[in-house]
Motif scaffolding. Sequence first.
Motif, PDB file in Angstrom:
ATOM      1  N   ALA A 283       0.836  -1.208   0.000  1.00 16.86           N
ATOM      2  CA  ALA A 283       0.000   0.000   0.000  1.00 16.86           C
ATOM      3  C   ALA A 283       0.872   1.260   0.000  1.00 16.86           C
ATOM      4  N   GLN A 284       1.932   1.241   0.787  1.00 15.55           N
ATOM      5  CA  GLN A 284       2.834   2.404   0.797  1.00 15.55           C
ATOM      6  C   GLN A 284       3.456   2.622  -0.576  1.00 15.55           C
ATOM      7  N   GLU A 285       3.893   1.532  -1.200  1.00 14.86           N
ATOM      8  CA  GLU A 285       4.482   1.635  -2.544  1.00 14.86           C
ATOM      9  C   GLU A 285       3.495   2.265  -3.513  1.00 14.86           C
ATOM     10  N   ASP A 308      -4.794   4.432   8.510  1.00 11.37           N
ATOM     11  CA  ASP A 308      -5.087   4.267   9.928  1.00 11.37           C
ATOM     12  C   ASP A 308      -3.854   4.592  10.766  1.00 11.37           C
ATOM     13  N   VAL A 309      -4.110   4.807  12.025  1.00  8.13           N
ATOM     14  CA  VAL A 309      -3.045   5.055  12.981  1.00  8.13           C
ATOM     15  C   VAL A 309      -1.963   3.987  12.840  1.00  8.13           C
ATOM     16  N   GLY A 310      -0.729   4.404  12.657  1.00 11.15           N
ATOM     17  CA  GLY A 310       0.371   3.446  12.586  1.00 11.15           C
ATOM     18  C   GLY A 310       0.562   2.790  11.235  1.00 11.15           C
ATOM     19  N   SER A 311      -0.139   3.255  10.209  1.00 14.26           N
ATOM     20  CA  SER A 311      -0.030   2.605   8.903  1.00 14.26           C
ATOM     21  C   SER A 311       1.215   3.051   8.137  1.00 14.26           C
ATOM     22  N   GLY A 312       1.918   4.035   8.652  1.00 15.56           N
ATOM     23  CA  GLY A 312       3.172   4.444   8.023  1.00 15.56           C
ATOM     24  C   GLY A 312       3.010   5.549   6.992  1.00 15.56           C
ATOM     25  N   LYS A 313       2.297   6.602   7.369  1.00 19.13           N
ATOM     26  CA  LYS A 313       2.100   7.719   6.452  1.00 19.13           C
ATOM     27  C   LYS A 313       3.339   8.603   6.367  1.00 19.13           C
ATOM     28  N   THR A 314       4.130   8.603   7.440  1.00 22.00           N
ATOM     29  CA  THR A 314       5.282   9.500   7.452  1.00 22.00           C
ATOM     30  C   THR A 314       6.262   9.188   6.328  1.00 22.00           C
ATOM     31  N   VAL A 315       6.471   7.911   6.062  1.00 22.98           N
ATOM     32  CA  VAL A 315       7.404   7.527   4.995  1.00 22.98           C
ATOM     33  C   VAL A 315       6.952   8.109   3.653  1.00 22.98           C
ATOM     34  N   VAL A 316       5.653   8.071   3.421  1.00 18.59           N
ATOM     35  CA  VAL A 316       5.114   8.617   2.173  1.00 18.59           C
ATOM     36  C   VAL A 316       5.381  10.117   2.106  1.00 18.59           C
ATOM     37  N   LEU A 459      -1.653  -2.435   7.185  1.00 20.31           N
ATOM     38  CA  LEU A 459      -0.711  -2.075   8.235  1.00 20.31           C
ATOM     39  C   LEU A 459       0.600  -2.810   7.995  1.00 20.31           C
ATOM     40  N   PRO A 460       1.732  -2.280   8.471  1.00 21.14           N
ATOM     41  CA  PRO A 460       2.984  -3.024   8.358  1.00 21.14           C
ATOM     42  C   PRO A 460       2.822  -4.412   8.980  1.00 21.14           C
ATOM     43  N   PRO A 461       3.523  -5.392   8.446  1.00 20.14           N
ATOM     44  CA  PRO A 461       3.343  -6.761   8.932  1.00 20.14           C
ATOM     45  C   PRO A 461       3.713  -6.885  10.409  1.00 20.14           C
ATOM     46  N   GLY A 462       3.091  -7.845  11.074  1.00 21.34           N
ATOM     47  CA  GLY A 462       3.468  -8.136  12.450  1.00 21.34           C
ATOM     48  C   GLY A 462       2.780  -7.272  13.481  1.00 21.34           C
ATOM     49  N   ARG A 463       1.927  -6.349  13.021  1.00 21.25           N
ATOM     50  CA  ARG A 463       1.205  -5.540  14.009  1.00 21.25           C
ATOM     51  C   ARG A 463       0.205  -6.417  14.733  1.00 21.25           C
ATOM     52  N   LYS A 464       0.210  -6.320  16.039  1.00 21.72           N
ATOM     53  CA  LYS A 464      -0.736  -7.118  16.796  1.00 21.72           C
ATOM     54  C   LYS A 464      -1.891  -6.234  17.242  1.00 21.72           C
ATOM     55  N   CYS A 595       0.637   0.553  19.300  1.00 20.35           N
ATOM     56  CA  CYS A 595       0.484  -0.566  18.362  1.00 20.35           C
ATOM     57  C   CYS A 595       1.699  -0.693  17.467  1.00 20.35           C
ATOM     58  N   ARG A 596       2.791  -0.055  17.861  1.00 22.94           N
ATOM     59  CA  ARG A 596       3.905   0.043  16.924  1.00 22.94           C
ATOM     60  C   ARG A 596       5.061  -0.881  17.242  1.00 22.94           C
ATOM     61  N   GLY A 597       5.019  -1.517  18.404  1.00 24.00           N
ATOM     62  CA  GLY A 597       6.164  -2.331  18.778  1.00 24.00           C
ATOM     63  C   GLY A 597       5.975  -3.788  18.417  1.00 24.00           C
TER      64      GLY A 597
END
Length: 709
Positions: A283-285, A308-316, A459-464, A595-597
Amino acid sequence: MAWPTSNTGAGSRTTLTDLRSRPVTELPGVGPRIEAALGDLGIVSLADMISHYPSRHEDLSNVKRISDLRVGERATVVGRVVSTRPVGKPVRGRAPGFSVQLYDGTGYLPTTVWGRGWLLNQLLPDVRVVVSGEVQRRYGIQLVARSIEVIDEEDGTPGPHAGRFVPVYPVNRGIQARRMRTLIHRALDAAGRVLDPLPAEVLLRHGLPSLHDAIHEVHFPTERSRLKAAMRRLIFHELFLMQTGLAARKARLERTTVGDRHAGDGNLLNPYLKGLSFALTAAQERVIGEVLADMRSEKPMRRLLQGDVGSGKTVVAVAALLTAVESGGQGAIMAPTEVLAEQHYLSISGALAELPVNVVLLTGSQSASERRAALGAIESGEAHLVIGTHALIQKGVEFHDLSLVVVDEQHRFGVSQRTLFKEKGRVRPDTLVLTATPIPRTLSLTLYGDLEVSIIDELPPGRKPVQTRIVDLAERHEAYEEVRKELGAGRQAYVICPLVEESEALEDVRAAEELYEELDREIFPERRVGLLHGRMKAADKREVMASFRAGATEVLVSTVVVEVGVDVPNASAIVIEGAERFGLSQLHQLRGRVCRGLHPPKCYLVADPRTEDSEQRLEAISRYQDGFKLSEVDLAIRGEGTLFGSRQSGMPDLKVAQLLRDLDVLVEARREAFTLVAKDPTLKNPDHRPLRREIRELLGANVEWLFRE
Ligand code: ADP
Ligand code: MG
């Protein structure tokens, strides 16, 4: 479909504009008292009068006979008044009401009405009324009325029982339903034939009746299918006008502005992406691709990025900013709080440390010399990326060549602020708006209807999922025992103080300090506890955040200043005190802090819910993780009125349409509106003039410029 025209006043023709300039006092029977009562309902002109639509219709074909009523059902009954008596004492905090005995030929029905005491002098013996409500058992049965209305005829007004549908009007003490209907009838007569501002072909395509017929049908319904079509028409009407306004705004911007044609060669972007410690999600790509394509084109970018929260918008955002710099421009990112601006500054300048990019911070709390240095670098172009708060759009900030603006966490800003950058720079800077999802799809089509939308739906993989537990106020120590275990395992925790006003009033700060003392001295004496609130000096805030980020502070007691964006991956637990007082999107944002760790995150909502709404919110947050879902629930709980109540949205208030319920109509109206504006961007075609005038009147002076060539 053929719509027979109503025969009232068939000779004359009027526009809504005319009707807006004709006062209600023109109608017979409107003296100063009624005028004032109408004014309280927002009815001043004949146009207001005829568009005072019923809030709903009672279907008289579903009327039950009193002898057939069953305990527990909801029912509508038509009967005659036998007697009335006030119910003296307020019951459980409710306003006192009255009881009315009804008779319908099959039996007697005691009916309780809460409040509305002013109806009593109308409910004389033998007057016919329609009531609906819940049938309860009480010495036999009784009805607890949700609505009650007198339905007898009065001086030639078609009575509601002419058809099977009784319109139910919003009324008040000064003006009652029957009078309202009479006045509306007179207003419709006085108005004559109302001209339709919507293009005929659009109506035809959607099988919608004319405005004139729809208004008549809604006030004086004749049959079910027509009433339905009339309602649909009025809903379409509102949404179509709104969408045409948005489409015109978008067209206007595209026609009059040129954006930068960013031609980055990847010399900054590629090394940045390679240096990331993780792989981008698909999705980020995809979204980075959409943003860069916009930036390359000459059209100024106006794009909303939802994730969503923690989905990694900052990188974009950083990818876009670097592209701006590669192309010789400057990029700016505006965050809603100093804490978040600082965090962006630290993490972005950290990530770019090896690259020839100058990152500068600009906030309101910098010292005079820091500020002077920052402003100088921004103006000379020495600063490639500028990160800041509102300070970025204040006077005295001159960019050398600003070509991209990122607005982070848009929902915290008023909508109007996203355009404030437009005067800076020679060409219009491209704009990217980032938002976590308290914006359901329906709303993004309306509030943000003039923006392109990109969505990070992964969401990035591994999010619980965050285990979310509601903890009774009396058992709050249990939540802290759980937190103790997390701390024992080397992790960190947030504790959020009960809701603080946006301004962080002094008493709230005191409450935060008290909570901090309790945690520091009594609950976690063996741990390092820190305190963060909005009234602290910027340097102190910075220090507290740095210590928490470094892991030295293990428990951070904070007000909602950490609500958005703060990112400390080692924090695995959050306790929210007074959770019943937070809004749903706030709870979701706060929970998003953990939710980021890599550790299974935990959220404890210490709550003492006292209202049904707060119970529903807590229930929703403990059940759903998905921000999109939560935002829809939120909208359903709060009702939509609140969203458009404030004029700052720049939207006309919706009177009949409900976005969630009417999504299908919204989508149709939007398609028609955008098609129309694509063909006739300034609505100068004579067929479109009435529409243009209507939009102008609804949206007010602030859209005057829309239709300028
Ligand atoms: P938000 O969309 O809420 O602004 P952020 O951009 O702050 O989210 O990202 C949240 C966290 O996820 C950060 O720590 C970031 O480094 C990390 N992150 C972002 N993208 C990925 C990814 N593709 N894989 C793993 N972690 C990621
Ligand atoms: Mg963010």
